[in-house]
Design an enzyme around this catalytic site. Structure first.
Site, PDB file in Angstrom:
ATOM      1  N   GLY A  14      75.332 -78.270  83.927  1.00  0.00           N
ATOM      2  CA  GLY A  14      74.691 -78.075  85.129  1.00  0.00           C
ATOM      3  C   GLY A  14      75.548 -78.223  86.567  1.00  0.00           C
ATOM      4  CG  ASN A  16      75.832 -72.510  88.735  1.00  0.00           C
ATOM      5  OD1 ASN A  16      75.988 -72.112  89.842  1.00  0.00           O
ATOM      6  ND2 ASN A  16      76.056 -72.128  87.663  1.00  0.00           N
ATOM      7  NE  ARG A  67      60.407 -66.315  74.058  1.00  0.00           N
ATOM      8  CZ  ARG A  67      60.476 -65.146  74.234  1.00  0.00           C
ATOM      9  NH1 ARG A  67      60.317 -64.238  73.572  1.00  0.00           N
ATOM     10  NH2 ARG A  67      60.874 -64.556  75.472  1.00  0.00           N
ATOM     11  CG  ASN A 109      69.402 -66.385  85.612  1.00  0.00           C
ATOM     12  OD1 ASN A 109      69.628 -67.288  85.423  1.00  0.00           O
ATOM     13  ND2 ASN A 109      69.930 -65.017  85.066  1.00  0.00           N
ATOM     14  CG  HIS A 111      74.601 -62.715  84.194  1.00  0.00           C
ATOM     15  ND1 HIS A 111      74.227 -63.430  82.984  1.00  0.00           N
ATOM     16  CD2 HIS A 111      75.543 -61.689  84.212  1.00  0.00           C
ATOM     17  CE1 HIS A 111      74.973 -62.620  82.148  1.00  0.00           C
ATOM     18  NE2 HIS A 111      75.615 -61.730  82.710  1.00  0.00           N
ATOM     19  CD  GLU A 145      65.634 -54.335  80.605  1.00  0.00           C
ATOM     20  OE1 GLU A 145      66.747 -53.694  80.339  1.00  0.00           O
ATOM     21  OE2 GLU A 145      64.772 -53.775  81.431  1.00  0.00           O
ATOM     22  CD  GLU A 174      87.592 -71.993  91.446  1.00  0.00           C
ATOM     23  OE1 GLU A 174      87.982 -71.041  92.078  1.00  0.00           O
ATOM     24  OE2 GLU A 174      88.299 -72.846  90.795  1.00  0.00           O
ATOM     25  CD  GLU A 176      78.607 -68.717  87.657  1.00  0.00           C
ATOM     26  OE1 GLU A 176      77.413 -69.299  87.382  1.00  0.00           O
ATOM     27  OE2 GLU A 176      79.264 -68.375  86.756  1.00  0.00           O
TER      28      GLU A 176
HETATM   29  C1  GAR Z   1      76.925 -70.404  84.449  1.00  0.00           C
HETATM   30  O1  GAR Z   1      78.151 -69.844  84.369  1.00  0.00           O
HETATM   31  C2  GAR Z   1      75.769 -69.469  84.569  1.00  0.00           C
HETATM   32  O2  GAR Z   1      76.049 -68.375  85.360  1.00  0.00           O
HETATM   33  C3  GAR Z   1      75.706 -69.123  83.123  1.00  0.00           C
HETATM   34  O3  GAR Z   1      75.592 -70.349  82.355  1.00  0.00           O
HETATM   35  C4  GAR Z   1      76.523 -71.116  82.909  1.00  0.00           C
HETATM   36  C5  GAR Z   1      76.158 -72.224  83.156  1.00  0.00           C
HETATM   37  O4  GAR Z   1      76.934 -73.349  83.819  1.00  0.00           O
HETATM   38  N1  GAR Z   1      74.272 -68.389  82.733  1.00  0.00           N
HETATM   39  C6  GAR Z   1      74.140 -67.416  82.212  1.00  0.00           C
HETATM   40  O5  GAR Z   1      74.989 -67.161  81.226  1.00  0.00           O
HETATM   41  C7  GAR Z   1      72.833 -66.919  81.943  1.00  0.00           C
HETATM   42  N2  GAR Z   1      72.747 -65.544  81.290  1.00  0.00           N
HETATM   43  P1  GAR Z   1      76.205 -74.794  84.478  1.00  0.00           P
HETATM   44  O6  GAR Z   1      75.233 -75.329  83.386  1.00  0.00           O
HETATM   45  O7  GAR Z   1      77.648 -75.548  84.773  1.00  0.00           O
HETATM   46  O8  GAR Z   1      75.448 -74.228  85.820  1.00  0.00           O
END
Ligand code: GAR
Length: 203
Positions: A14, A16, A67, A109, A111, A145, A174, A176
């Site tokens: 978490g 982000n 799901r 999202n 990535h 997708e 950093e 992100e």
């Molecule tokens: C982040 O790097 C995010 O971009 C990635 O998971 C991490 C979560 O970190 N997401 C993916 O790979 C989605 N395909 P966080 O829990 O510390 O935010």
């Protein structure tokens, strides 16, 4: 103007989520996190939210036979909390049209790669192992997708000689933490317009 009500879906640490909470609290974005939902009981993201006084819900996938039913439970929570934007922040589940259909063009999202290169769950390692000279992160609208919807924003960094998956991931993270709140703020201010695959930013 009322702040945009954001629901965050997270499966992991978490960081982000934390950057969204922090920028929101500082008044840097016109959005506030009103609920954090996780598919993992012990996700540290839930602790972060609790610490900030934000509602948290663990929706256990094991309790649902499909799901779709799991997502129905999530949709109910998002609707009850009057969420206007759903942010996936390290949510490691592919969404179905149940959730996507209910929040059309309202799910984004982040990535850890420069899409369309290196989608999937190991974006940073895939870029490093491929020998890419530039890596980074992407914020995009979510479609059925995986990691494929229209791109809102990207940040690029060089891959350094001697980088490991850990060092590269740390520098991408950093970026992100800066990029995601900015994209949320643009959405909150109504500045994003989707035209086919392109997202126009009316700044
Ligand atoms: C982040 O790097 C995010 O971009 C990635 O998971 C991490 C979560 O970190 N997401 C993916 O790979 C989605 N395909 P966080 O829990 O510390 O935010």
């Amino acid at each position: 103007m009322a702040k945009l009500r954001v629901g965050v879906l997270a499966s992991g640490g978490g960081t982000n989520l934390q950057s969204i909470i922090d920028t929101s609290k500082k008044g840097e974005i016109e959005a506030e996190v009103v609920v954090v939902i996780s598919d993992k009981k012990d996700a540290f993201a839930l602790e972060r939210a609790k610490k900030s006084g934000i509602k948290t819900v663990f929706v256990d996938p094991k309790l649902y036979s499909s799901r779709e039913l799991h997502e129905n439970a999530i949709v109910k929570i998002l609707e009850e909390n009057k969420v206007g934007l759903v942010c996936l922040a390290g949510y490691m589940r592919l969404l179905t049209d149940h959730l996507i259909g209910k929040f059309e063009n309202k799910i984004i999202n982040i990535h850890p790669a420069l899409l369309p290169s290196f989608p999937g769950t190991h974006g940073q390692a895939d870029a490093l192992n491929y020998g890419a000279k530039v890596a980074g992160c992407t914020v995009h609208f979510v479609e059925l997708e995986m990691d494929a919807g229209p791109i809102i924003a990207q940040a690029a960094i060089p891959v350094l000689e001697g980088d490991t998956v850990e060092s590269l991931s740390k520098r991408i993270l950093e970026q992100e933490h800066k990029l995601y709140p900015k994209a949320i703020d643009l959405f909150a201010k109504g500045k994003l317009k989707i035209k086919g695959r392109r997202v126009k930013i009316n700044d």
